[in-house]
Design an enzyme around this catalytic site. Structure first.
Site, PDB file in Angstrom:
ATOM      1  N   VAL A   2       0.835  -1.206   0.000  1.00 18.24           N
ATOM      2  CA  VAL A   2       0.000   0.000   0.000  1.00 18.24           C
ATOM      3  C   VAL A   2       0.867   1.253   0.000  1.00 18.24           C
ATOM      4  O   VAL A   2       0.614   2.213  -0.727  1.00 18.24           O
ATOM      5  CB  VAL A   2      -0.963  -0.011   1.206  1.00 18.24           C
ATOM      6  CG1 VAL A   2      -1.786   1.282   1.231  1.00 18.24           C
ATOM      7  CG2 VAL A   2      -1.888  -1.209   1.146  1.00 18.24           C
ATOM      8  N   CYS A   3       1.922   1.249   0.804  1.00 18.25           N
ATOM      9  CA  CYS A   3       2.818   2.400   0.890  1.00 18.25           C
ATOM     10  C   CYS A   3       3.490   2.688  -0.451  1.00 18.25           C
ATOM     11  O   CYS A   3       3.691   3.850  -0.825  1.00 18.25           O
ATOM     12  CB  CYS A   3       3.878   2.171   1.956  1.00 18.25           C
ATOM     13  SG  CYS A   3       3.213   1.858   3.602  1.00 18.25           S
ATOM     14  N   THR A   4       3.850   1.653  -1.168  1.00 18.53           N
ATOM     15  CA  THR A   4       4.483   1.833  -2.476  1.00 18.53           C
ATOM     16  C   THR A   4       3.544   2.558  -3.430  1.00 18.53           C
ATOM     17  O   THR A   4       3.957   3.484  -4.139  1.00 18.53           O
ATOM     18  CB  THR A   4       4.893   0.470  -3.059  1.00 18.53           C
ATOM     19  OG1 THR A   4       5.832  -0.147  -2.171  1.00 18.53           O
ATOM     20  CG2 THR A   4       5.532   0.618  -4.432  1.00 18.53           C
TER      21      THR A   4
END
Length: 247
Positions: free
Chosen positions: A75-77
């Site tokens: 998700v962070c990517t």
């Protein structure tokens, strides 16, 4: 036996981390209270673009400070790639972006290669990521869950998805917090920046789901006479609900 006052002063006293930077202990009683209108806590920290003083980094611009749970996570990517692709839009509004996790600069730099490969379509990643290895910023900005707060003195702690919009006076203007499982809406961050800057500039408020170019609301504190002089034509739905267009 130490008195309670002396013991408290020792617990609350700032400590020195490996960078020689001073910060508060992880005492809940001493934790800064982040409210809209409060001054954004300052800090000095290493980032992927070198060591910064946060207030100096903001300078005379606006800033969006946002945290992510960990490097090399799915998700962070997607999020950091999306923010990076939108950087020209934030630049046009005089807004600086800066991300954060509690992992180190080397990890961030390696991860950025992945972000550029899969999330920015090969474009260079555009803003610094804070290496909050001491968890100083996570503590000052309360970027952790209730359970993780108890573990700040231990190893790497995953921060939640906090967002802070900060103005040139270093005041907190908006906060949003998402759990680790839920990706943010970057367009919403851009939208609220537009709304805040327009409200500051023109003395208006923005209705639900407002986007740039749509009608705005005249605050109830402005009389009809002053509204006519300031905005020209306006539509009255209720005495307290008046819409107008901005040129």
């Amino acid at each position: 036996m130490l008195s309670r006052t002396l013991l408290r002063s020792r617990i609350a006293a700032p400590r020195v981390n490996s960078l020689g930077l001073r910060f508060y202990s992880f005492s809940q009683e001493e934790q800064p209270r982040i409210r809209i209108g409060s001054t954004a806590p300052n800090f000095e920290v290493n980032t992927t673009q070198g060591k910064i003083d946060f207030h100096e980094y903001i300078g005379d611009k606006w800033a969006v400070l946002f945290s992510h749970p960990a490097d090399f996570t799915p998700v962070c990517t997607t999020e950091l790639g999306a923010f990076s692709k939108l950087k020209p839009e934030f630049d046009a509004r005089g807004v600086k972006l800066i991300g954060l996790s509690t992992e180190g600069v080397d990890s961030h730099n390696q991860w950025i290669k992945d972000i550029e490969e899969v999330a920015t379509e090969g474009e260079k990643f555009g803003f610094p990521i804070i290496a909050d290895s001491t968890k100083e910023v996570a503590y000052k900005y309360d970027m952790v869950t209730e359970d993780d707060f108890k573990n700040l003195k231990s190893g790497m702690v995953a921060t939640v998805r906090s967002v802070f919009v900060i103005d040139p006076a270093k005041k907190i203007r908006l906060t949003m917090t998402y759990p680790a499982s839920t990706g943010r809406n970057t367009s919403e961050v851009l939208r609220v920046v537009d709304a805040l800057q327009l409200a500051d500039k023109r003395g208006i408020a923005t209705p639900v789901d407002w986007t740039e170019g749509q009608d705005v609301i005249i605050p109830p504190t402005v009389s009809n006479e002053d509204a006519k002089a300031k905005f020209g034509d306006f539509k009255t739905v209720k005495p307290y609900l008046r819409y107008t267009k901005l040129n």
